[in-house]
Design a protein around this motif. Structure first.
Motif, short mmCIF file in Angstrom:
data_model
loop_
_atom_site.label_atom_id
_atom_site.label_comp_id
_atom_site.label_asym_id
_atom_site.label_seq_id
_atom_site.Cartn_x
_atom_site.Cartn_y
_atom_site.Cartn_z
N LYS A 71 -41.76 -22.42 -29.05
CA LYS A 71 -41.27 -21.27 -29.77
C LYS A 71 -41.14 -21.62 -31.33
N HIS A 72 -40.78 -22.56 -31.25
CA HIS A 72 -40.40 -23.16 -32.62
C HIS A 72 -41.58 -24.11 -33.43
N VAL A 73 -42.42 -24.40 -32.68
CA VAL A 73 -43.70 -25.29 -33.39
C VAL A 73 -44.23 -24.34 -34.31
N SER A 74 -44.31 -23.00 -34.12
CA SER A 74 -45.03 -22.17 -35.06
C SER A 74 -44.51 -22.23 -36.39
N GLN A 75 -43.14 -22.89 -36.72
CA GLN A 75 -42.80 -22.91 -38.18
C GLN A 75 -43.36 -23.71 -38.76
N TYR A 76 -44.16 -24.95 -38.23
CA TYR A 76 -44.93 -25.78 -39.01
C TYR A 76 -46.16 -25.28 -39.78
N ARG A 77 -46.80 -24.53 -38.56
CA ARG A 77 -48.19 -23.77 -39.19
C ARG A 77 -47.65 -22.91 -40.33
N GLN A 78 -46.53 -22.25 -39.99
CA GLN A 78 -46.19 -21.25 -41.29
C GLN A 78 -45.77 -21.94 -42.58
N LEU A 79 -45.00 -22.93 -42.42
CA LEU A 79 -44.50 -23.78 -43.60
C LEU A 79 -45.72 -24.41 -44.28
N VAL A 80 -46.48 -24.98 -43.61
CA VAL A 80 -47.76 -25.83 -44.08
C VAL A 80 -48.57 -24.87 -44.76
N TYR A 81 -48.94 -23.56 -44.11
CA TYR A 81 -49.80 -22.48 -44.77
C TYR A 81 -49.22 -21.77 -46.01
N ASN A 82 -47.91 -21.56 -45.72
CA ASN A 82 -47.24 -20.84 -46.91
C ASN A 82 -47.42 -21.85 -48.11
N VAL A 83 -47.27 -23.05 -48.19
CA VAL A 83 -47.00 -24.07 -49.18
C VAL A 83 -48.56 -24.02 -49.89
N VAL A 84 -49.35 -23.91 -48.94
CA VAL A 84 -51.03 -24.10 -49.39
C VAL A 84 -51.27 -22.69 -49.98
N ASP A 85 -51.16 -21.55 -49.60
CA ASP A 85 -51.20 -20.59 -50.14
C ASP A 85 -50.43 -19.99 -51.42
N ASP A 86 -49.25 -20.47 -51.43
CA ASP A 86 -48.40 -20.41 -52.62
C ASP A 86 -49.20 -21.08 -53.67
N THR A 87 -49.51 -22.37 -53.36
CA THR A 87 -50.15 -23.15 -54.77
C THR A 87 -51.23 -22.59 -54.95
N LEU A 88 -52.23 -22.15 -54.18
CA LEU A 88 -53.57 -21.69 -54.63
C LEU A 88 -53.36 -20.30 -55.26
N LEU B 283 -59.84 -10.70 -55.39
CA LEU B 283 -60.20 -10.39 -53.97
C LEU B 283 -59.34 -9.69 -53.42
N THR B 284 -59.98 -8.84 -52.22
CA THR B 284 -58.68 -8.10 -51.34
C THR B 284 -57.95 -9.04 -50.46
N PRO B 285 -56.88 -8.65 -50.16
CA PRO B 285 -55.74 -9.51 -49.46
C PRO B 285 -56.77 -10.15 -48.16
N LYS B 286 -57.53 -9.48 -47.78
CA LYS B 286 -58.48 -9.87 -46.30
C LYS B 286 -59.20 -11.21 -46.81
N GLU B 287 -59.86 -10.77 -47.81
CA GLU B 287 -60.80 -11.87 -48.43
C GLU B 287 -60.10 -12.88 -48.99
N TRP B 288 -59.03 -12.98 -49.48
CA TRP B 288 -58.18 -14.21 -50.06
C TRP B 288 -57.67 -14.80 -48.92
N ASP B 289 -57.08 -14.19 -47.99
CA ASP B 289 -56.52 -14.87 -46.56
C ASP B 289 -57.61 -15.63 -45.62
N GLY B 290 -58.81 -14.91 -45.65
CA GLY B 290 -59.93 -15.63 -45.21
C GLY B 290 -60.41 -16.91 -45.91
N LEU B 291 -60.22 -16.87 -47.41
CA LEU B 291 -60.76 -17.96 -48.02
C LEU B 291 -59.80 -19.13 -47.92
N VAL B 292 -58.51 -18.87 -47.96
CA VAL B 292 -57.73 -19.97 -47.95
C VAL B 292 -57.66 -20.56 -46.27
N ASN B 293 -57.92 -19.76 -45.33
CA ASN B 293 -57.84 -20.16 -43.87
C ASN B 293 -59.02 -20.95 -43.64
#
Lengths: 276, 249
Positions: free
Chosen positions: B32-49, B60-70
């Motif tokens: 249940k809690h391990v998902s926090q790690y994915r969220q924390l890491v992804y948010n740091v990378v996304d915010d930085t970019l 970019l559209t939100p979908k394009e941006w999220d796809g690019l970052v992912n």
């Protein structure tokens, strides 16, 4: 001594006013190495007024990947250039499979990890030619544990000979998330290794989960745990107020610094302490 | 290496989850809690970019941006221990991988490059050069501010709102970016090919105005008339004021 994390978000306001009066500042080398221009000027201004503690983020002491000795040498130069008093890092990993993750992941509490991490801490200390302080991190899940968190930390401290950066808020957060008594945890810790303390706020995001955000003020139960810790320590150690997000008025941060200093002062009066 | 393969694998599984969002069960983990790690890491990378590339994020559209970052973060092993330099890796990844987004936005790699260059220049280590602050523009040797980037683009990413750049805009664009000594701010100067080459020559070593204009005119096979001299002097005068020219020798 009570210090503050030197953040770009409030660096200019901090340096241009006398509202915030820390005894020292702390900075992450990753944010300053190789940096010039505007930010370098502000850092240099800050270093004219305050001693520096350096707190690393990316060395990834607990990683299966090899240590990044090139980066470690840059850290060594940075420590020399800034005349830093302390270098600390996290008991965690932030790089794996040759990829940086930019956050702190929990090391499995296993016997082989104790040996692995301890050896790497010693390698870091050898290269830097100084002792480092290693920080207890907050974690949201254990990973394949063979022992408790407390046993893991104590074993690493014993084997590596490093100092301990005790983040009291992290102890509180972990005790909530993993259902243990934070006071008993402090009782069981090798407190003789504690050379530095971190204090911060956190965010409760669910009934059963607190996240260590550094984005809120310190709450009373964490102040109480700090008070208890100071009583246990029997020595004076530097304390840092961490505030990385959701930055309030500097006067509010100064109030927190004052409260931390007061707790220390009271504890020091009660017992005959070693001074740091 | 004292780490057992099993421990290594568990650490690797958690790291892979953080990078990709794909979770393979790990013993002892609170699912249940391990998902926090994915969220924390992804948010740091996304915010930085997002902070590094505000123009691209806006384009970019939100979908394009999220796809690019992912796509970037899951398939590219980030190499820099310093997160502020990580955005450079996104630019290089897009340019080298020939991202599918380049079909829709053929200037995307240049837009990312332009945005990264500003960060790089703003953050770069200080460079000093020996020169006098005062001098004679027409007689003394001119010293270029060493804190600069002189770049050639094929799309006007520095001139037009990216939403309105079209394939017909393709051409040759020259941009000089320099960092002001006192404030640390980055200044942008759009250049003609002639001025770009002249500054390129000046970046090699100090030259007098006469030497600069003669060498550049020869290369461009144009006559050095009074109008050209006046235009160049005006440009150099402005460059001294803006700090693009640091001083005189």
């Amino acid at each position: 001594m009570v210090g503050i994390g030197f953040r770009k978000d409030f660096a200019e306001e901090f340096l241009n006013s006398s509202v915030l009066q820390p005894s020292f500042i702390e900075a992450a080398p990753e944010n300053w190495i190789g940096v010039g221009g505007y930010w370098k000027k502000l850092l240099m201004q800050a270093l004219e007024k305050y001693p520096l503690f350096v707190h690393g983020l990316s060395l990834s002491i607990g990683s299966p990947d090899p240590l990044d000795f090139d980066f470690l040498r840059k850290i060594k130069s940075f420590l020399k250039e800034t005349q830093a008093l302390v270098y600390s890092e996290h008991l965690s990993y932030a790089k794996c499979d040759n990829a940086h993750l930019y956050d702190l992941l929990p090391i499995p509490f296993t016997y082989d990890a104790v040996d692995h991490v301890s050896e790497r801490i010693q390698q870091v200390q050898d290269l830097l030619q100084q002792k480092i302080a290693i920080e207890i991190v907050s974690y949201y899940t254990p990973v394949a544990p063979e022992m408790t968190e407390l046993e893991f930390i104590n074993a690493v401290l014993k084997k590596s000979g490093s100092d301990l950066l005790l983040d009291v808020n992290n102890v509180y957060v972990n005790s909530f998330n993993h259902h243990y008594d934070p006071y008993k945890f402090i009782d069981g810790l090798s407190v003789e290794n504690v050379s530095y303390i971190h204090m911060a706020g956190h965010l409760k995001i669910a009934d059963d989960l607190i996240i260590d955000t550094h984005g809120e003020a310190i709450i009373d139960p964490v102040y109480k745990l700090f008070e208890y810790t100071m009583d246990k320590l029997k020595k004076d150690v530097p304390v840092l107020l961490e505030r990385d997000f959701n930055i309030p008025d500097l006067a509010d941060l100064q109030q927190e610094i004052r409260q931390l200093a007061q707790i220390k002062k009271t504890a020091l009066k009660q017992k005959s302490y070693e001074t740091a | 290496m004292k780490l057992l393969e099993t421990t290594w694998n568990h650490q690797s599984e958690l790291a892979i989850f953080c990078r990709t969002g794909r979770y393979n069960p790990i013993p002892g983990v609170n699912e249940k809690h391990v998902s926090q790690y994915r969220q924390l890491v992804y948010n740091v990378v996304d915010d930085t970019l997002q902070s590094a590339f505000p123009l691209t994020h806006h384009l970019l559209t939100p979908k394009e941006w999220d796809g690019l970052v992912n796509d970037f973060f899951s398939s590219h092993p980030c190499q820099s221990p310093q997160i502020w330099t990580m955005p450079k890796e996104l630019w290089a990844w897009v340019a080298n991988k020939r991202s599918p987004l380049l079909k829709k936005y053929p200037f995307l790699d240049e837009l990312l490059w332009f945005e990264w260059l500003e960060i790089e220049l703003f953050m770069m280590e200080d460079k000093t050069t020996a020169c006098k602050p005062e001098g004679n523009l027409k007689k003394d040797k001119l010293v270029l501010n060493p804190e600069h980037h002189l770049k050639h683009f094929t799309y006007p990413v520095h001139l037009k709102n990216a939403k309105y750049i079209t394939p017909s805009d393709k051409g040759h664009y020259f941009l000089m970016m320099h960092r002001e000594k006192v404030t640390g701010k980055v200044n942008f100067t759009n250049l003609s090919p002639f001025l770009a080459r002249m500054l390129e020559i000046l970046s090699e070593k100090p030259f007098t105005f006469k030497e600069l204009i003669e060498q550049t005119s020869t290369e461009f096979e144009v006559a050095t008339d009074q109008q050209l001299e006046e235009d160049v002097i005006q440009f150099l005068d402005n460059s001294v004021r803006s700090g693009l020219i640091s001083g005189f020798q």
